[in-house]
Scaffold this active site. Structure first.
Site, mmCIF file in Angstrom:
data_model
loop_
_atom_site.group_PDB
_atom_site.id
_atom_site.type_symbol
_atom_site.label_atom_id
_atom_site.label_comp_id
_atom_site.label_asym_id
_atom_site.label_seq_id
_atom_site.Cartn_x
_atom_site.Cartn_y
_atom_site.Cartn_z
ATOM 1 N N ASP A 65 0.855 -1.174 0.000
ATOM 2 C CA ASP A 65 0.000 0.000 0.000
ATOM 3 C C ASP A 65 0.897 1.232 0.000
ATOM 4 O O ASP A 65 1.982 1.227 0.576
ATOM 5 C CB ASP A 65 -0.899 -0.023 1.235
ATOM 6 C CG ASP A 65 -1.952 1.065 1.221
ATOM 7 O OD1 ASP A 65 -2.050 1.773 0.209
ATOM 8 O OD2 ASP A 65 -2.665 1.209 2.228
ATOM 9 N N SER A 66 0.427 2.299 -0.627
ATOM 10 C CA SER A 66 1.296 3.454 -0.886
ATOM 11 C C SER A 66 1.432 4.412 0.290
ATOM 12 O O SER A 66 2.303 5.276 0.275
ATOM 13 C CB SER A 66 0.747 4.236 -2.069
ATOM 14 O OG SER A 66 -0.520 4.788 -1.745
ATOM 15 N N GLY A 68 -1.481 6.045 1.307
ATOM 16 C CA GLY A 68 -2.656 6.899 1.203
ATOM 17 C C GLY A 68 -3.659 6.697 2.324
ATOM 18 O O GLY A 68 -4.323 7.646 2.756
ATOM 19 N N ASP A 119 -2.503 7.990 -3.111
ATOM 20 C CA ASP A 119 -3.825 8.592 -3.247
ATOM 21 C C ASP A 119 -4.196 9.268 -1.936
ATOM 22 O O ASP A 119 -3.473 9.168 -0.946
ATOM 23 C CB ASP A 119 -4.880 7.528 -3.620
ATOM 24 C CG ASP A 119 -5.060 6.493 -2.515
ATOM 25 O OD1 ASP A 119 -4.080 6.194 -1.794
ATOM 26 O OD2 ASP A 119 -6.169 5.963 -2.363
ATOM 27 N N GLY A 193 -11.061 3.954 -0.550
ATOM 28 C CA GLY A 193 -11.996 4.849 0.115
ATOM 29 C C GLY A 193 -13.300 4.209 0.538
ATOM 30 O O GLY A 193 -14.310 4.907 0.689
ATOM 31 N N ASP A 243 -7.713 -7.136 1.154
ATOM 32 C CA ASP A 243 -6.831 -7.193 2.317
ATOM 33 C C ASP A 243 -7.573 -6.600 3.494
ATOM 34 O O ASP A 243 -8.449 -5.741 3.320
ATOM 35 C CB ASP A 243 -5.542 -6.394 2.078
ATOM 36 C CG ASP A 243 -5.755 -4.897 2.282
ATOM 37 O OD1 ASP A 243 -5.438 -4.386 3.370
ATOM 38 O OD2 ASP A 243 -6.278 -4.235 1.356
#
Length: 352
Positions: A65-66, A68, A119, A193, A243
């Site tokens: 995951d980035s 975000g 994001d 989101g 996840d």
């Protein structure tokens, strides 16, 4: 193999399980987190040690995951602008700038097989103007992430970068985000989101409105979801990847997921029950250890209780995915889901 559930290994570890134990549950792929690994031990440090796979001794694929999500979960410790995110570390207060370019660089250094664009994830409910602002910013960051990814020639090493559809609970914004990201072109698309405060019916409605706008020949990843019921409902809507910390977190708090539904091992009714959790489970721990013993471990706060229940839960999630894959191959997904839900509805088998 899809549908797939990825155990969450935020800091290069799935809590309470060794990588070998995770593999034994049937998991093909697991998740790490850019933000947390950026802070400790550091992307450059992991790269110098041979990358994340070697660092944690995991031979399968890794998705990262980035960072975000931490825009929402660590809202008091960050500032967001067009350039990127400025985090104040929750560990020592040090300031870090996480731009789209740096997020890609970190994931490249980690050696992640599937990398996520940076994001902005916001909690629901939210004002539509704020949702639209975050969605447009995420699209801008998607373009910058892809450009950075291409400059590294990461695809040549077998890595992939996924775009993330944002837009809150707005069908119009979700469609706009999905169509724009598809135009940019990614090998896979995440739906972000969601599971951020909205009820399940809203999440499922958003999936109904979003999935048709995504390519049928690319994997769809619903981020941070969820309960077993969330998973089967999302799979029925065409989602491929998931996840969530739920199975590991529940295990550390004395709760087990089974084909009979959730079982709370803290309850006194288990104290003298010699039966296993599920004698038909693929997980040895669910077949071997008595409910009385698991109850004892949980009430005594023993580490072994967390280990066994986490193993049972992650194994159940993998068995759930395996059953869904087989049902899809056999062309009986809808019937299989009804059978799974009937098992949950029947409740835990009462003691004799």
């Amino acid at each position: 193999r899809t549908p797939a559930f990825m155990p969450v290994g935020t800091a290069a570890t799935v809590k309470a399980l060794t990588p070998e134990m995770v593999h034994e549950t049937g998991a093909d792929i697991l998740l790490g987190n850019t933000y947390h690994l950026m802070l400790r031990p550091g992307a450059e440090e992991i790269a110098a040690l041979g990358g994340l796979h070697r660092f944690m001794n995991w031979s399968g694929p890794i998705l990262t995951d980035s960072g975000g999500f931490q825009v929402m979960s660590l809202a008091s410790l960050r500032e967001v602008d067009d350039h990127g995110i400025r985090f104040k570390s929750h560990l020592d207060g040090q300031v870090y700038d996480l731009t789209p370019e740096r997020a890609v660089e970190i994931q490249y250094l980690l050696g992640a097989d599937i990398q996520m664009q940076l994001d902005e994830c916001i909690a629901l409910p939210a004002d539509e103007a704020e949702i639209a602002r975050a969605m447009r910013l995420s699209i801008d960051w998607a373009e910058r992430c892809k450009a950075a990814f291409d400059r590294l020639d990461a695809a040549e090493t077998g890595m992939a970068l996924f775009g993330i559809v944002q837009g809150g609970d707005s069908a119009v914004l979700r469609a706009q985000s999905a169509k724009t990201l598809t135009g940019i072109g990614f090998p896979g698309y995440a739906i972000g989101g969601l599971a951020v405060g909205e009820p399940q019916e809203v999440m499922l409605r958003v999936l109904d409105e979003t999935v048709p706008h995504l390519p049928q020949d690319r994997p769809r990843y619903l981020m941070g979801v969820g309960t077993p019921d969330d998973l089967v409902e999302a799979v029925s809507r065409g989602v491929d990847m998931f996840d969530c910390v739920m199975p590991t977190r529940a295990g550390r708090h004395g709760q087990a997921f089974t084909r009979f539904g959730k079982v709370n091992l803290r309850n006194a009714r288990h104290a003298a029950d010699p039966r296993p959790l599920d004698e038909l489970s693929d997980c040895a721990a669910a077949r071997i250890y008595s409910r009385a013993y698991l109850h004892h471990l949980v009430k005594a706060g023993e580490i072994l209780g967390s280990i066994l229940l986490t193993q049972i839960n992650v194994s159940y999630y993998q068995a759930l995915m395996s059953g869904l894959r087989e049902a899809i191959s056999a062309g009986r997904l809808a019937d299989h889901i009804l059978e799974v839900k009937a098992g949950w509805a029947s409740g835990d088998v009462p003691a004799l």
